[in-house]
Design an enzyme around this catalytic site. Sequence first.
Site: not given
Ligand code: NAP
Lengths: 378, 506
Positions: B198-199, B261
Amino acid sequence: MSEAAIDINAIERELRQMWQEQENPPDAGGQAVIRALTLNLIARMPDDHWADLAMTVAPALTAHHPNRTVIVIDRPGQTTELQASVQALCTLTSGGRAQVCGEQVTISARGASAGQLTSLILPLLVPDLPVVLWAPGAQPLAQPLVQRLYRLCDRLIVDSATFADPVRELTELATFEQATNGAPAVSDLGWTRLTPWRELTAQFFDTRPFLPHLHRIDEIVIEYAAADRPNPVAALLFAGWLASCLKWTPLEEAVGIEGETIQLYLRRPAVGVGPAAIRLVSVEIRPVAHSAGEGLVRLILRAVDNQRAEFVVELTGEAGHACTRATIAGAAPIERTATIERATLADLLSSELRLLSRDRTFAAALHVAAGLARRFPV
Amino acid sequence: MATSAFNNPLRAGLRIGRTPEPCTMVIFGSSGDLTSRKLVPALYNLARERRLPGGFSVVGFARRDWTDEYFRDLLREAVNVNSRSGPVDPELWASFAHGIQYHRGSFDDAEAYTSLAERLAKIDTERGTGGNRVFYLATPPDAYPTIVAQLGAHGLAHSRGWTRIIIEKPFGHDLASAQALNAEVLSVFDEDQVFRIDHYLGKETVQNILIFRFANGIFEPIWNRNQIDHVQITVAETIGVEDRGGYYDSSGALRDMIQNHLMQLLCLVAMEPPSVYDADAVRDEKVKVLRAIRPLSVSDTVRGQYGPGSANGLPVRGYREEKGVSPTSQTETYVALKLFIDNWRWAGVPFYLRSGKRLPRRVSEIAIQFKSAPTMIFADTPLNDLDPNVLAIKIQPDEGISLKFSSKTPGQPQIRPVTMDFRYGASFGVTSPEAYERLLLDCMLGDGTLFTRRDEVEASWALLTPILQAWAEGPPQPFPNYEAGSWGPAAADEFIARDGRYWRRL
Ligand SMILES: NC(=O)c1ccc[n+]([C@@H]2O[C@H](COP(=O)([O-])OP(=O)(O)OC[C@H]3O[C@@H](n4cnc5c(N)ncnc54)[C@H](OP(=O)(O)O)[C@@H]3O)[C@@H](O)[C@H]2O)c1
């Protein structure tokens, strides 16, 4: 204010007035400027060059340690001249408004006696806050002002890199540290500069499989940058640090000197043999020409008996970087680049001001280093 | 704090903490937003500050057909843009990037895990990482169980070093799903291997709450029902749902912000002092707070959803017009709620929590409002309704603490509120490390204090799930009910006004 007499009340008045000017009208958002003082810093500067440095350092300290700085420019002279001035040191908000402020009083003196200066400095100290005396330059312990003031201080900060007769002054510093026994606590900025080197060295042995090698080190090489007059104090302190952490003790014939190269011989507790067994550690300290100008340049820790292991930290060609390399026989070397930034005076002071009491690690290193230095042939 | 079984004699007296042992961090979902915006910049800055050991390695895992070089270049660009220390230092980056690899695969492809295991073994010998691993799940949440099961099936949950897993939010979407996810994760890993992130807990001001409370003797005696009138916790965002509309529409503010949070902030403000500062003692106290919260009913809550309005002076869409959002969506983008902690310290003190999107300012703060002076002796002052003292702990955007007290206006009989501000950034003149830096380092050092434990997650969901259910079963809401760029629905103001209180103007 000028001539031989400075009016303390006038300085106090100026300080008060300075704060009144800082204050906002009460309806300006109701936000007060904070005069946050966490300590008194007396900066005893031997000459104008140092005085200029102190003027740049004091504001930079405000961010971490808002303080009342009393800069005393203690120049020799036939006739006595004294001048004082007052300044606020503030960190600004993004809107440019003063937020946290400290104060700086400068006493510019020539030919003043230590007694005169002390009588000016003491009433200017903010009560109930720690007092730190920073005395860079040669022979700090021999300065009459330092001799007068140190008993009133919580910390005395010197800089062994600026010693004139480094090895002898190192032994004097150790004697002083031992005699005063933490009152005041003693700091040496020469030691503070070693912090990244100590960190990078320690880091090798945060790795479980490497830790055993630390107890079987046989050879150390410490190279430091030197121009005309080599100052081996930092290297000696580093050796002293390793020796005190690892319980190495000097041999009977502990020191050999060949030209500018210093050889030290210590014994370390042997690993895995009978309790009486000892092993020899040799430490070679040598000056090298390097663009860094001063400070450590390369460090090698080597275990040669049985499995060979070598740990190296060395400056790279790129300023501010060091390469660390661990090579254990039979495995690929592990190498990386790390930052080893040249800390500013303000950084160094700031890091010492963070300490509240005697720095025992430094004291232990200092005493081993001085013990070795005392055996140097005269 | 995790203590290590071995002792490095050179560590004594060093002014920075231990560095973790060399390890490999496998980032699942490494082509995603989180990796380039937060994780890799954080790792790079740790390396820059000499907090990472030589040999530290990163393996990115995702589907896209990328080479190591392409992946490194992309990350370098990402660090240039997103790092708090500015563009990379080329020499340092070269050394850091040397340890970065890209592993192509799909999360459900067993083959990809076999090759991952081989790759990790190879890194262990080449880079001296000794079997130490962190698996970081930066993936869509529905991928968590698949990855965990695959790691288990391929013997990757344990190694000759240590193995840890970091799980991003959201951790479940209600009590049952959180319990199910816990069961799945814990059938493969032990609880002490699991780091639920939980950042908010990585932010310095949040950690400072405990320091502030327990390192300053003057606050503890007044930190209770006798002196405190009520507490307000606000997390306001100016952004809408951006391009997360699809995800957000199935989630909402209660799940996305309150459950994690705001509940964490509440725990830190309300918890009893732990007997020692270690992972379990701290988390035990937090769980006690969660369990002492009186069950909530719908009447303790107010929901809102933003309609069209403006942000930063520009017109913006309403929530229902956002991409990926249903035009008849009943998802809340604003929640206010009131809760009571039924224990000796807090009985009768209301805690008001609110969080929303498209509010006028981005601000997170905790405000402790003290009771007013018992009698008003300055009756002839024109302003005889004195403002009570408020201690505000600001988390975002300017970390700091401020205290509001009353003071006389010079020369006039007026009494006015004055705030005394302590701003973290300004007072220490340094940029505080990003939350992820601290958290990644803590995980590598094995310190779980700032991560959420199983029982904590479940206790928080247990409290909020009945509300989610009641909302789902209740009548549809007259959404949208607040304009983008306003401070939420009017109902929220009425809600707190019924108690004779008002939201802080932020
Ligand atoms: N972004 C933020 O600021 C943030 C903040 C807090 C929490 N989070 C949490 O962090 C997590 C990730 O967030 P994100 O924003 O980075 O998500 P995202 O941009 O949707 O990235 C998810 C990645 O997972 C890969 N992926 C999805 N399905 C896959 C599969 N079946 N096999 C292999 N790779 C797969 C995709 O890459 P490919 O398309 O190359 O497969 C994609 O790059 C989430 O749970 C989100 O709630 C994010």
